[in-house]
Write a protein that holds these residues in place. Structure first.
Motif, PDB file in Angstrom:
ATOM      1  N   ASP A 153      40.077  39.685  37.555  1.00  0.00           N
ATOM      2  CA  ASP A 153      40.578  40.828  36.775  1.00  0.00           C
ATOM      3  C   ASP A 153      40.832  42.003  37.706  1.00  0.00           C
ATOM      4  N   PHE A 154      41.846  42.797  37.357  1.00  0.00           N
ATOM      5  CA  PHE A 154      42.236  43.984  38.123  1.00  0.00           C
ATOM      6  C   PHE A 154      42.538  45.053  37.089  1.00  0.00           C
ATOM      7  N   MET A 155      41.662  46.025  36.969  1.00  0.00           N
ATOM      8  CA  MET A 155      41.754  47.008  35.887  1.00  0.00           C
ATOM      9  C   MET A 155      42.003  48.409  36.448  1.00  0.00           C
ATOM     10  N   THR A 156      42.902  49.156  35.776  1.00  0.00           N
ATOM     11  CA  THR A 156      43.156  50.544  36.145  1.00  0.00           C
ATOM     12  C   THR A 156      43.212  51.394  34.879  1.00  0.00           C
ATOM     13  N   VAL A 163      39.220  48.828  39.288  1.00  0.00           N
ATOM     14  CA  VAL A 163      38.042  47.961  39.284  1.00  0.00           C
ATOM     15  C   VAL A 163      38.510  46.510  39.421  1.00  0.00           C
ATOM     16  N   ILE A 164      38.002  45.833  40.428  1.00  0.00           N
ATOM     17  CA  ILE A 164      38.326  44.434  40.696  1.00  0.00           C
ATOM     18  C   ILE A 164      37.079  43.607  40.425  1.00  0.00           C
ATOM     19  N   THR A 165      37.200  42.583  39.586  1.00  0.00           N
ATOM     20  CA  THR A 165      36.056  41.715  39.325  1.00  0.00           C
ATOM     21  C   THR A 165      36.432  40.274  39.619  1.00  0.00           C
ATOM     22  N   GLY A 166      35.420  39.459  39.827  1.00  0.00           N
ATOM     23  CA  GLY A 166      35.696  38.068  40.123  1.00  0.00           C
ATOM     24  C   GLY A 166      34.455  37.234  40.273  1.00  0.00           C
ATOM     25  N   ASP A 167      34.651  36.055  40.841  1.00  0.00           N
ATOM     26  CA  ASP A 167      33.658  34.995  40.837  1.00  0.00           C
ATOM     27  C   ASP A 167      33.680  34.290  42.185  1.00  0.00           C
ATOM     28  N   ALA A 168      32.503  33.972  42.721  1.00  0.00           N
ATOM     29  CA  ALA A 168      32.401  33.247  43.982  1.00  0.00           C
ATOM     30  C   ALA A 168      31.493  32.043  43.803  1.00  0.00           C
TER      31      ALA A 168
END
Length: 398
Positions: free
Chosen positions: A246-249, A261-266
């Motif tokens: 996700d990339f939220m502004t 805000v950048i979210t993610g998974d590893a």
């Protein structure tokens, strides 16, 4: 390495037809009435009532809504645990069969309804006519999907209150032929880590970018640079995935926002690999932010530990499955998956094994887990329950 002796299978028929029919009925009822993590009150109540009806000692509220059933036979000191999950997913079901979810935006899209039903069936069979010497512990776990249920049960004294020698679990696997068993020694499921990168700039009019600090430009470069972690930071023989999800502004058409805000998974198979990803992510994001005069904050959370089977217990699963179902039905060295399961938290405390049971390749049984048209395959209920009963009887021989 010495391998475990092949279990001697007690000579008896398959599970009674009435029990197999009951497992299907329980499964459909649970599917029709799904409950999310730590809200499995109806589900746990039904399971507890059935266990009590068979004379199994029931302990409720373990780790929230968890259930532990304890069945002791003879004087043996050995104790084996089997775990099944109870929680559903926040997914609206798109199936139209008669037992489809009656709860809006919630469904059993991972097969926990089937896992719980087959373990309940095995527990009732063992209580009524099982032959073993020792203690069987049946763990019905809440909130696996969010990765909090196993640790909640452990924190509630699971292993102190119910001492065990080893613990086992299975998961259905779409894409694998119905009833086929796949297992491996070592890492079988991955760690799951989540991240949140917050870039703070200075908002401004889209026509006057020189008067602000644009976090979108910085964020776009961060997204691209994160892809170098696996390709340039990791040993090529190690498996890992870093995904921005996700990339939220807060921007609109003619406004450069002040924040991204950048979210993610590893995913990886070891905490050490997670440490490399964490450190590289912080360095990359902070460096790019500084180059663009933006501020940066990174949160890296360890959600699921890797599920790592102990060699002896993985071998026990493979040998017993081959004895019960035939060697051609067993893959004893299957590839690991980068999906996650919080059963790994149990394996940090006790030996054990986690394996896959084929759910099928066609129709709703072959659809991927977490798909709104997925469904657990009722035809594998008997095979799963049969495996659990024989595991207890062979690991705790009378």
């Amino acid at each position: 390495m010495e391998t475990a002796r092949a279990p001697e299978t007690p000579a008896r028929a398959s599970l009674p037809e009435d029990l197999c029919r009951q497992m299907g009925e329980w499964r459909h009822d649970l599917h029709r009435n799904p409950e999310l993590g730590f809200s499995e009150k109806r589900t746990s109540g039904i399971i507890a009532a059935h266990l009590r009806s068979a004379g199994i000692a029931v302990h409720e509220g373990v780790g929230g809504t968890g259930i532990v059933g304890v069945l002791q036979r003879g004087t043996g000191s050995g104790a084996i645990a089997i775990r099944a999950e109870m929680d559903a997913l926040p997914i609206p079901e798109e199936n139209d069969f008669g037992y489809a979810s009656a709860t809006p935006d919630t469904m059993h899209a991972c097969g926990h309804d089937g896992h719980a039903s087959m373990l309940l069936g095995a527990a009732l069979y063992l209580a009524r006519q099982g032959t073993f010497d020792g203690t069987a512990v049946f763990i019905f776990q809440p909130d696996e999907e969010n990765g909090r249920g196993a640790r909640a049960m452990i924190s509630d004294g699971l292993f102190e209150r119910f001492p065990i020698d080893a613990i086992y679990a299975l998961h259905n696997l779409p894409g694998l032929a119905p009833g086929r068993v796949a297992v491996r020694s070592g890492a079988v499921m991955a760690c799951e880590d989540t991240f949140r990168i917050e870039l703070t700039g200075k908002g401004t009019h889209a026509a006057m970018p020189h008067r602000g600090v644009d976090p979108i430009v910085a964020g776009a470069q961060v997204v691209s640079a994160l892809q170098t972690i696996v390709s340039r930071e990791m040993d090529p023989v190690e498996s890992a995935v870093v995904s921005v999800t996700d990339f939220m502004t807060s921007g609109v058409r003619n406004v450069i926002p002040g924040q991204v805000v950048i979210t993610g998974d590893a995913r990886s198979y070891s905490p050490q690999t997670g440490d490399v990803i964490d450190a590289a992510m912080r360095r990359i994001a902070s460096g790019i932010a500084a180059a663009h005069r933006a501020e940066c904050a990174v949160r890296y959370n360890r959600e699921f530990t890797a599920t790592i089977n102990t060699p002896r217990e993985a071998d026990i699963v493979a040998r017993l499955a081959a004895t019960l179902f035939g060697a051609d039905e067993v893959d004893a060295d299957c590839p690991p998956l980068l999906a996650s399961d919080d059963f790994g938290a149990f394996l940090e405390h006790r030996p054990g094994a986690y394996f896959f049971l084929g759910n099928g390749t066609d129709g709703s049984n072959g659809r991927a887990l977490h798909n709104p048209r997925y469904d657990f395959n009722d035809d594998i209920l008997a095979r799963g329950a049969e495996f659990w009963t024989r595991l207890i009887e062979t690991r705790l021989p009378a």
